[in-house]
Design an enzyme around this catalytic site. Structure first.
Site, PDB file in Angstrom:
ATOM      1  N   GLU A 168      40.022  44.613  35.122  1.00 46.45           N
ATOM      2  CA  GLU A 168      39.054  44.265  34.164  1.00 46.45           C
ATOM      3  C   GLU A 168      38.889  44.375  32.239  1.00 46.45           C
ATOM      4  O   GLU A 168      38.879  45.376  31.623  1.00 46.45           O
ATOM      5  CB  GLU A 168      38.594  46.103  34.056  1.00 46.45           C
ATOM      6  N   GLU A 355      39.145  47.428  43.465  1.00 44.80           N
ATOM      7  CA  GLU A 355      39.105  48.589  43.382  1.00 44.80           C
ATOM      8  C   GLU A 355      37.751  49.486  44.162  1.00 44.80           C
ATOM      9  O   GLU A 355      36.012  48.534  43.852  1.00 44.80           O
ATOM     10  CB  GLU A 355      39.117  48.750  42.058  1.00 44.80           C
TER      11      GLU A 355
END
Ligand code: FCB
Length: 450
Positions: A168, A355
């Site tokens: 991220e 995720e």
């Protein structure tokens, strides 16, 4: 309506994910250096209730039990991250063999349990010593990151076949350097954009390193947090706000990696804040990768808002939606929308959902059980949309629940519980939630009844 069984491909990898700072603890042990999160979490007021990751889930000591639990659930893959300061305490230079030993043992234990390790190199815990030299703002970090990647790959690359360079980069860039809610707590939009460029550049350099050191089975990728964007209304200014939001969250990262260029609309929009780029950078960033990791939690609904300094948008919370304990809207079809979009616009060789998961207010009941039906239905809905994507030919090869167990949820500390396994922090006891038993069945059956 009768239930249908949604079967997944035979080689589909069902997994769960964690990250080093969120679970390891042992912050002063085994020669580990300090990370930016050690410093940040100890600043009063930064983390809910003053929590820190000093002890976290004590996974550094309890990793064997944790892998045993993964095996009980039947996980086929486990995604974890390496703590850079545990391996190279000052960020560059001297290697801490004891730190590498820990990951070496963890990988062996996973392989013994028949669980495929997915290793993330950077899940936010930068060595503080490098932050003192300017952190991700300083271009020198690109070389330090490549060296760190080489050190890790030399030690465990014979057994690890899946590498994720960064987790991220949007969060690192903007929460860490524009909004200041994450370490290192900087609030400067142009620094955030420069950081995003160095993160991407270091990704490209690490791709080459990992490809060179690893064996032919090596798969290298990067993980982005992606969301579909919706305008709050059909007004032109809201539609434009959604385009800017999409440019900032999704395209600013996807375009350089897959197309070798920053999106031109955002480049003009950011004006003087754009990062400095050197000749050749974009071809490094766009080196071929084997897969894209997608983290998906919710969607963004935005409206034009001139009061907001840079992106000039604000978020809207749709009515009549379900919200999680993070106050994120439950929007399961978003995972499908993101997959479809990524496939159409960027055609990665493969995709892993690295995720997906949810925090609810889990409680241990009198029978010491955690009845987390809401989590089960969240996971079920999302998995059904992953199935839909696969049926339409999108190459999703695996799915990782965030998270294996409750852990340190960054600025929220231990107040948010994302785990399949409940952690009783005072005793470090692990207790399977109902969702862990449910997920075990999903894996056994290689699919869900829906
Ligand atoms: C993601 C992070 C992960 C966790 C989840 C809830 O943004 O990668 O560490 O905090 O959100």
């Amino acid at each position: 309506m009768p239930e249908k069984f949604l079967k997944f491909p035979d080689d589909f990898l069902w997994g769960a994910a964690t990250s080093s700072y969120q679970i390891e603890g042992a912050c002063n042990e085994g020669g580990r250096g300090e990370s930016i999160w050690d410093i940040f979490s100890h600043i009063p007021g930064r983390i809910c209730k003053g929590d820190t990751g000093d002890i976290a889930c004590d996974h550094y000591h309890l990793y064997e039990e944790d892998v045993d639990n993964m095996k009980k659930i039947g996980l086929k893959a486990y995604r974890f991250s390496i703590s850079w300061p545990r391996v190279i305490p000052e960020g560059k230079g001297k290697v801490n063999e004891a730190g590498l030993d820990f990951y070496d043992r963890l990988v062996d234990k996973l392989l013994e349990a028949d669980i495929e390790p997915f290793v993330t190199l950077y899940h936010w815990d930068l060595p503080q010593a490098l932050q003192d030299k300017g952190g991700w703002k300083n271009r020198d970090i690109v070389g330090y990151f490549a060296d760190y990647a080489a050190v890790v790959a030399h030690r465990i690359g014979d057994r690890v076949h899946y590498w994720i360079t960064h987790n991220e980069p949007w969060v690192v860039s903007f929460l860490g350097h524009a909004f200041g809610t994450h370490a290192p707590g900087i609030m400067d939009f142009s620094i955030a954009l420069q950081v995003s460029h160095h993160l991407l550049l270091s990704h490209g350099e690490a791709v080459q390193v990992l490809k060179a050191i690893g064996n032919e089975k090596n798969n290298v990728g990067i993980t982005f947090n992606l969301s579909p964007l919706f305008p709050a209304s059909q007004k032109e200014e809201d539609i434009k706000a959604a385009e800017r939001g999409d440019g900032s969250l999704n395209r600013w990262f996807l375009d350089p990696v897959f197309k070798g260029a920053y999106p031109s609309d955002m480049w003009s929009y950011y004006q003087d804040d754009v990062p400095q780029i050197s000749p050749g950078d974009m071809s490094i960033i766009s080196r071929k990768i084997d897969f894209l990791g997608v983290n998906y939690y919710s969607r963004w609904v935005v409206k034009d808002d001139p009061r907001n300094r840079i992106l000039k948008l604000s978020f809207l919370k749709p009515d009549q939606a379900e919200y999680t304990d993070m106050d994120w809207e439950v929007y399961p079809q978003g995972i499908y929308e993101v997959l479809k979009r990524v496939q159409n616009d960027y055609s990665p060789r493969a995709i892993y959902i690295t995720e997906n998961g949810v925090a609810f207010l889990d409680k241990l009941d009198k029978e010491a059980k955690v009845k987390d039906d809401q989590r089960i239905s969240y996971l079920k809905e999302h998995i059904s949309f992953v199935h839909k994507a696969i049926e339409e030919g999108i190459k999703v090869k695996g799915y990782f629940v965030w998270s294996l167990m409750d852990n340190f949820e960054w600025a929220y500390g231990y107040s948010k519980r994302f785990g399949l396994i409940y952690v009783d922090y005072p005793t470090q006891k692990r207790i399977f939630k109902e969702s862990a038993y449910w997920y075990k069945k999903v894996i056994e059956n290689n699919g869900i009844s829906y």
